[in-house]
Design an enzyme around this catalytic site. Structure first.
Site: not given
Length: 509
Positions: A253-259, A396
């Protein structure tokens, strides 16, 4: 008396192999060796092969009355010459049609049948070979630039500052610009650029080169989306070579701050490595962290170190922050990923899922009503444990950061979690309470507490405001009191060390 018939027979055709009745006149050997006879034979051969009236030039084919048209060879040469001229004319028309008005033109000169060249000695009546004014294939070339210096007897002067000369020189210098800069070839057109236009184009070219180099450098030294920069790949290679990991399978998965990547665990001397691991690689691009420093700069554990680091090293501190938050949650018994190791901005954790398939989030999971009720009360219990035992606020918390695995809820993504003594800690807690209440209310769970009641139940405070505006005003007032309290006893707070996970309890004092 017998009658005799007369039979008229045609004269037989002469056989080519029969000796002629009139044999050729014979001559002596002295006559054969005569030079005069040799010149006559040569002249007769040249006259027969190349008639004088057969002219090959740019004009029409001329014939004379003295040409022997009874000869098949002469007729064949005349027809072939006329055919070649018509072919060349058609080739010239095709060339003009193909080129059109294009600046770049091509020439079919090598395919012409009749090659016009003069191998005779040069004379005053002949045209110089460099003069191409009458050549239809070279008629479109521009006039060469005038020579610099004095012309005539000093009446007209052409210098390097002449507008025409300087313009053509600027056009030629533009060939040194970047390849992507389209300036024209300068052959099919006489392009002249003024100094003002040339300088503007030059500055534009330089800025484009710098921008391209900056983007290239950013791509090489950054981790964005599913790509890894060379330094991050080196870290992963070292983990595999040391035996901590066996293989790295791919992006989960990918996110705003990390992979997040899935990996197969190996072995370590002092710690057991899970069979399935999750590699959380924090992105080294700073775009997402410019607005997220408020989560870390006011945290007393990192406050002294935050002011001494450059922005890129803060990303490593962000990974370290998540590691310590997970350790706190692990000690309190809250379901969360277990930390295996941390290397700079790469965090190795146990994988929440099975057979390389990650556990679904509460947003994606299809749960029954009974499972939703169970998940709701688990979330309430975890929020209280997180606040009371771990002294943390998730900051969050939503249905996207909670996983459903093995019949219970797991909390992930706690890198932004802060202490309740944080200047915005209570504000973050209220936001988490609102997200949780809205999600389970929409899911149809009965007896769901609203965000104000959930905030009071988790924090232990008793804010009795009936509307949201007054409620938030009281929260801000409490945060102001807590901030003043922290500043007052700030000297008593020990400096954070990597092994220290126990913060001071401001509310208990």
């Amino acid at each position: 008396m017998e009658q005799v018939g007369i039979i008229v027979q045609e004269a037989p055709r002469p056989c080519p192999w029969v000796v002629p009745s009139n044999p050729a006149s014979q001559c002596s050997l002295s006559d054969v060796m005569s030079e005069e006879l040799a010149r006559e034979l040569q002249l007769e051969e040249e006259t027969h092969s190349f008639p004088q009236d057969l002219l090959v030039d740019n004009g029409p084919l001329l014939t004379g009355d003295n040409i022997d048209t009874s000869s098949d060879e002469v007729l064949a040469q005349m027809l072939q010459t006329q055919f070649d001229k018509e072919y060349d004319a058609q080739l010239l028309r095709e060339e003009k049609k193909f080129n059109g008005s294009s600046k770049v033109s091509i020439s079919f000169e090598n395919y012409r049948k009749v090659q016009y060249c003069d191998e005779s000695d040069s004379s005053e009546d002949e045209v110089d070979w460099q003069d191409t004014r009458h050549d239809p294939y070279k008629a479109d070339k521009p006039t060469p630039a005038p020579k610099r210096g004095f012309v005539g007897k000093g009446k007209d002067i052409t210098t390097k500052h002449d507008e025409v000369v300087c313009g053509r020189k600027n056009t030629a210098r533009m060939e040194n610009f970047v390849p992507e800069f389209q300036v024209g070839d300068g052959i099919g057109m006489d392009l002249k650029l003024s100094n003002k236009v040339f300088n503007a184009l030059k500055q534009h070219s330089i800025s484009e080169q710098r921008k391209s180099a900056k983007l290239h450098d950013k791509k090489e030294v950054s981790t964005a989306e599913k790509a890894l920069d060379p330094k991050t790949r080196l870290l992963l290679y070292k983990m595999v070579n040391s035996g901590v990991l066996e293989t790295i399978n791919g992006c989960v998965s990918t996110g705003k701050e990390s992979v997040v990547f899935h990996a197969t665990g190996g072995s370590m001397d002092d710690q057991e490595v899970p069979a399935e691991c999750a590699l959380k690689v924090f992105k080294t691009t700073l775009n997402e962290f410019k607005n997220r420093d408020k989560y870390i700069k006011d945290d007393y554990r990192f406050k002294n170190r935050f002011s001494k680091l450059n922005p890129r090293k803060i990303i490593r501190m962000w990974a370290e922050k998540e590691k310590h938050n997970l350790n706190r949650m692990q000690k309190a018994g809250i379901p969360c990923p277990e930390v295996v190791m941390l290397k700079k901005h790469v965090l190795v954790m146990c994988f929440i899922g099975k057979d390389q398939v990650p556990a679904p989030t509460l947003k994606e999971a299809k749960l029954s009503m009974e499972e939703l009720n169970t998940a709701y009360y688990q979330v309430l219990s975890m929020m209280k444990q997180l606040y009371e035992q771990c002294r943390l606020v998730h900051a969050d918390l939503s249905e996207y950061n909670m996983l459903w695995h093995e019949g219970k809820v797991w909390l992930i993504d706690v890198s932004q979690s802060v202490e309740p003594t944080h200047p915005h800690g209570l504000e973050f807690l209220y936001r988490d309470s609102r997200n949780v209440s809205q999600f389970f209310q929409k899911a149809g769970v009965a007896d769901v507490l609203n965000e104000r009641d959930l905030f009071n139940a988790v924090s232990g405070l008793n804010i009795t405001s009936s509307n949201q505006v007054d409620f938030m005003a009281e929260i801000e007032a409490l945060e102001k009191i807590n901030e003043d309290h922290v500043q007052m006893i700030g000297k008593k707070i020990p400096e954070y060390e990597k092994g220290d996970d126990g913060p001071p309890r401001i509310y208990d004092e």
